[in-house]
Design a protein around this motif. Structure first.
Motif, short mmCIF file in Angstrom:
data_model
loop_
_atom_site.label_atom_id
_atom_site.label_comp_id
_atom_site.label_asym_id
_atom_site.label_seq_id
_atom_site.Cartn_x
_atom_site.Cartn_y
_atom_site.Cartn_z
N LYS A 165 -35.41 -2.27 34.36
CA LYS A 165 -36.81 -1.46 35.15
C LYS A 165 -36.95 -2.38 35.67
O LYS A 165 -37.62 -2.06 36.72
CB LYS A 165 -36.72 -0.77 34.02
CG LYS A 165 -37.49 1.04 34.81
CD LYS A 165 -38.21 1.78 34.00
CE LYS A 165 -39.31 2.13 34.80
NZ LYS A 165 -39.77 3.69 33.81
N LYS A 166 -37.52 -3.36 34.64
CA LYS A 166 -39.25 -3.95 35.37
C LYS A 166 -38.58 -5.07 36.38
O LYS A 166 -39.46 -4.87 37.54
CB LYS A 166 -39.26 -5.22 34.07
CG LYS A 166 -40.82 -5.81 34.73
CD LYS A 166 -41.59 -6.75 33.31
CE LYS A 166 -42.32 -7.40 33.84
NZ LYS A 166 -43.01 -8.34 32.48
N VAL A 167 -37.11 -5.01 36.65
CA VAL A 167 -36.88 -6.58 37.79
C VAL A 167 -36.74 -5.32 39.18
O VAL A 167 -36.94 -5.31 40.33
CB VAL A 167 -35.54 -6.94 37.34
CG1 VAL A 167 -35.10 -7.69 38.35
CG2 VAL A 167 -35.59 -7.50 36.08
N ALA A 168 -36.13 -4.07 39.11
CA ALA A 168 -35.70 -3.16 40.29
C ALA A 168 -37.52 -2.92 40.73
O ALA A 168 -37.73 -2.48 41.90
CB ALA A 168 -35.59 -2.07 39.66
N GLU A 169 -38.36 -2.47 39.36
CA GLU A 169 -39.87 -2.31 40.02
C GLU A 169 -40.65 -3.36 40.75
O GLU A 169 -41.36 -3.40 41.66
CB GLU A 169 -40.73 -2.24 39.02
CG GLU A 169 -40.49 -0.27 38.09
CD GLU A 169 -41.04 -0.12 37.27
OE1 GLU A 169 -41.89 -1.33 36.85
OE2 GLU A 169 -41.32 0.71 36.52
N ASN A 170 -40.04 -4.89 40.59
CA ASN A 170 -40.56 -6.23 40.92
C ASN A 170 -40.18 -5.95 42.27
O ASN A 170 -40.54 -6.39 43.30
CB ASN A 170 -40.31 -7.18 39.83
CG ASN A 170 -41.26 -7.09 38.72
OD1 ASN A 170 -42.21 -6.38 38.78
ND2 ASN A 170 -40.85 -8.12 37.82
#
Length: 353
Positions: free
Chosen positions: A70-75
């Protein structure tokens, strides 16, 4: 129990998913998918491990990218500016959360010839592009026709802009008449109304409004979901004592609301209309639509896809399945649609084995 736990875990897949718009249309789907995956796996673009790329989709030039984290999508979304290096040059992409992206679009042909002699058509098109930048216009043809693509809401805004323009021109004509001129009865506004509000889609057109209390239009997919999956629609009609005439015509549905009996409040029809429009507007931004193409497939492939959809239907109460001769549309919340499609493909693979 294990199956339900897996569903809860996977239901958050939409949190790892982004919508990528602005992809070049007409390119090889497979090579473009690889290019998109490579771009979003590159750490220079704040990317990471890409679990899946869904392309092509119902909307031209739009893909869904699902990351492992999920963190990658947010970044990736936080970076905002993404340029896709391509053979023909650099392409600017628009990246957003799934919940922020309208799920469908409308293709239509706009006939501006009704304005000939009143305004310069090129200037009118430039003005429309400035007012509604989300719409995509084709080059203006000599006969005054032009193709337009965009969201249903943007199309409604386009219709309102054209009618407003026609009204202002009509007022000019009336002013000229009061000064001794002859009023041209073939006014742009009346011509627009006779030509289905100047929006003639290859697949559909807006029917001329019938004489009744309140008439308005909705996106057909949103309307079908509202009617079949939301009990509030039928209960509101019954509770308000109104009759509802629904005309489904391709991508657009026209709804005509009229009081079922006399003696009801004068604004009763208007309140029902506002309620339905409010519900449909919310759904328009919540729903996602995917399509299983049947055309060109063998009979066994078609049967397997249909059976898989029917088998999964009771487990996905928020998913609406519309069966057609050439395709099957599925509509619902982003997470449910993603899981539904994955399970359909899984069942088909098991059948092939």
């Amino acid at each position: 129990m294990l199956a339900s736990v897996l569903n809860v875990k996977e239901s958050k897949a939409f949190e790892r998913m982004i919508v990528v718009a602005g992809l070049p249309v007409g390119h090889n789907d497979r090579s473009l998918t690889k290019l998109v995956k490579s771009h979003f796996q590159d750490i220079k673009n704040e990317g990471g491990v890409v679990e899946d790329v869904i392309y092509p989709t119902r909307t031209k030039g739009v893909a869904y990218v699902i990351f492992k984290e999920k963190k990658v999508a947010e970044n990736v979304i936080r970076k905002k500016k993404h340029s896709l290096a391509e053979k023909v040059g650099t392409i600017q992409l628009t990246v957003s959360h799934v919940s922020e992206k309208v799920f469908s679009s409308v293709n239509a042909t706009l006939d501006l010839s009704v304005f000939l002699g009143q305004v310069v058509l090129e200037s009118l098109v430039r003005d429309l592009k400035r007012k509604i930048p989300s719409l995509c216009f084709s080059p203006l043809e000599q006969n005054g026709r032009i193709s337009v693509q965009g969201s249903f809401l943007a199309m409604k805004k386009l219709k309102e802009s054209l009618l407003l323009k026609a009204s202002s021109l009509l007022e000019k004509d009336r002013s000229s008449t009061s000064e001794g001129g002859k009023w041209n009865r073939q006014s742009p506004r009346s011509s627009l109304q006779r030509s289905s509000n100047a929006l003639e889609s290859p697949r559909s057109s807006v029917p001329r409004a019938t004489r009744c209390g309140e008439t308005f239009v909705l996106d057909t997919d949103v309307f079908l979901y509202l009617k079949k999956k939301k009990s509030c629609y039928e209960s509101m009609l019954k509770r308000s004592n109104v009759l509802c005439q629904e005309t489904v015509d391709g991508e657009i549905t026209t709804i005509c609301i009229k009081n079922a009996r006399s003696g009801l409040p004068p604004n009763n029809e208007k309140l029902v209309k506002e309620f339905i429009e409010k519900c449909s507007h919310a759904l328009y931004f919540e729903l996602r639509k995917e399509t299983f193409v049947l055309e060109g497939k063998k009979k066994r492939e078609k049967r397997d896809i249909k059976l898989a959809c029917e088998q999964l239907n009771p487990r996905y109460l928020q998913v609406l399945i519309n069966f057609y001769e050439t395709h099957i549309d599925i509509l619902g919340p982003s997470s449910d649609i993603y899981l539904f499609k994955q399970e359909v493909m899984k069942l088909i693979r098991q059948t092939v084995r």
